[in-house]
Enzyme design. Sequence first.
Site, PDB file in Angstrom:
ATOM      1  N   HIS A  61       0.785  -1.162  -0.033  1.00  0.00           N
ATOM      2  CA  HIS A  61      -0.068  -0.040  -0.030  1.00  0.00           C
ATOM      3  C   HIS A  61       0.804   1.156   0.077  1.00  0.00           C
ATOM      4  CE1 HIS A  61      -4.131   1.838   1.108  1.00  0.00           C
ATOM      5  NE2 HIS A  61      -3.293   2.934   1.142  1.00  0.00           N
ATOM      6  N   HIS A  63       1.451   5.038  -1.931  1.00  0.00           N
ATOM      7  CA  HIS A  63       0.834   5.969  -2.972  1.00  0.00           C
ATOM      8  C   HIS A  63       2.200   6.835  -3.638  1.00  0.00           C
ATOM      9  CE1 HIS A  63      -3.131   6.330  -0.755  1.00  0.00           C
ATOM     10  NE2 HIS A  63      -2.365   6.078   0.181  1.00  0.00           N
ATOM     11  N   GLY A  69      -3.506  15.948   0.024  1.00  0.00           N
ATOM     12  CA  GLY A  69      -4.259  17.140  -0.380  1.00  0.00           C
ATOM     13  C   GLY A  69      -5.647  17.693   0.469  1.00  0.00           C
ATOM     14  N   GLU A  70      -5.498  16.993   1.618  1.00  0.00           N
ATOM     15  CA  GLU A  70      -6.948  17.290   2.596  1.00  0.00           C
ATOM     16  C   GLU A  70      -6.771  18.748   2.923  1.00  0.00           C
ATOM     17  OE1 GLU A  70      -6.465  12.821   3.032  1.00  0.00           O
ATOM     18  OE2 GLU A  70      -5.175  14.350   2.398  1.00  0.00           O
ATOM     19  N   TYR A 130     -10.535   6.489  -3.810  1.00  0.00           N
ATOM     20  CA  TYR A 130     -11.399   6.495  -2.645  1.00  0.00           C
ATOM     21  C   TYR A 130     -12.792   6.351  -3.147  1.00  0.00           C
ATOM     22  CZ  TYR A 130      -8.711   7.849   1.544  1.00  0.00           C
ATOM     23  OH  TYR A 130      -7.826   8.044   2.551  1.00  0.00           O
ATOM     24  N   ARG A 163     -14.438  10.941   4.278  1.00  0.00           N
ATOM     25  CA  ARG A 163     -13.981  11.297   2.804  1.00  0.00           C
ATOM     26  C   ARG A 163     -14.443  10.389   1.793  1.00  0.00           C
ATOM     27  NH1 ARG A 163      -7.857  11.185   4.831  1.00  0.00           N
ATOM     28  NH2 ARG A 163      -8.994   9.843   6.053  1.00  0.00           N
ATOM     29  N   ASP A 285       1.698   2.799   3.812  1.00  0.00           N
ATOM     30  CA  ASP A 285       0.854   3.836   3.246  1.00  0.00           C
ATOM     31  C   ASP A 285       2.140   4.981   2.958  1.00  0.00           C
ATOM     32  OD1 ASP A 285      -1.438   5.358   2.775  1.00  0.00           O
ATOM     33  OD2 ASP A 285      -1.906   5.972   4.739  1.00  0.00           O
ATOM     34  N   SER A 289      -0.707  11.272   2.832  1.00  0.00           N
ATOM     35  CA  SER A 289      -0.968  12.151   3.996  1.00  0.00           C
ATOM     36  C   SER A 289      -1.362  11.454   5.135  1.00  0.00           C
ATOM     37  CB  SER A 289      -1.820  13.259   3.557  1.00  0.00           C
ATOM     38  OG  SER A 289      -2.956  12.808   3.421  1.00  0.00           O
TER      39      SER A 289
END
Length: 388
Positions: A61, A63, A69-70, A130, A163, A285, A289
């Site tokens: 997992h 990115h 970007g939240e 997502y 989200r 992860d 973020s």
Amino acid sequence: MIRLIKNAEVFMPESMGTKDVLFAGSKICQIADEITIEGDVRLEVIDGQGKYLFPGFIDNHVHITGGGGEGGFCTRTPEIGLTDIIDGGITTIIGTLGTDGFGRSMSNLLGKASALEEEGITVFVNTGSYQIPVRTFTDSISNDIMFIERIVGVGEIAVSDHRSSCPAVEELEKIVSEVRVAAMLSGKIGIVNVHIGDEPEILEKIKQIASKCKAYKKHFHPTHMNRSPEVFEDGLSYLQMGGSIDFTTSTTPLFLEEGEVACADGVLRILDEKLDVTKVTLSSDGQGSLPVFDKEGNVIGIEIGRVTSLYGAVKECIEKNVPIDIAISLITSNPAAIYGLKRKGCIKEGYDADMVLVDKDTLAIDTVIAMGEILKKQGKNLKKGAFE
């Protein structure tokens, strides 16, 4: 070039004792108590004395194109670089998009995966992000999985999170059904990687689907299952049902202070309760973020996940007396089996030559070998990314 690792204590991930390991090109050729090469051949000998030899680490997992970007455009995290991957002992990655399925795309994800493979790392990816409907590379989930070899599943699909797209049970069931059929037709396992947030429903929808059709259990692999005591306990109940779960290794002191379950503590609990630890994986992860929200859901802080946290969590497991073979399996044979990654996750003849030598005393990474290429030797990186 033929290369020979001498006198290392080999974990495949089960302990094999002290062995010699011969590899040539991208494959492991021979494993024996002693290997002697005679004749005029180009042979490089790597001294494994005082070291453990582990399979190359699999981070399921990451990115790879950045995430987050939240907190606005300035909080979009950067793409991953080769140096971090090598420093983490990682030889295989599964890339995913994450929160932002709008400003980042499957084309971007597949392009970055190809770039990392050119640099020496094996990379698979999940299609989508997502959101539901799933944003695919072709016109459907089925075509992505069937006809793009690199795509091994869907996700991470957000569930139980503010989200998420608030997917209904029926929507998730249609996704897993499509993944299952496409995987069967293409000889893959087909995973729906599910992002689990901290909303009260947790795994309720996944459990409903898995209870209705037992065949779907092997296709769901929920992640972040250590984010809180409540999520962790629900993850244990899913393990009891025969499902698999993933713990996230990137964390912050604040997350742990607020109740996140440390990976090592979670693994020890699973062993104490005699649950099936082969259904458990760790992932970093990486480049995602790590946002902090206030009670109203506003972002008040943000950090970045690191792939180097993956082996750090394994070391903590070993230091807390998790057997070495079990600790290593969490990032080698377990993810390889769950995702169906062929010739990965084990040190066996005919498997890909992905291996990591670590010092027995300090557990520090000494040498990283990916597809037969030495990327780190005696603690020194031998390769950098194109723009590092």
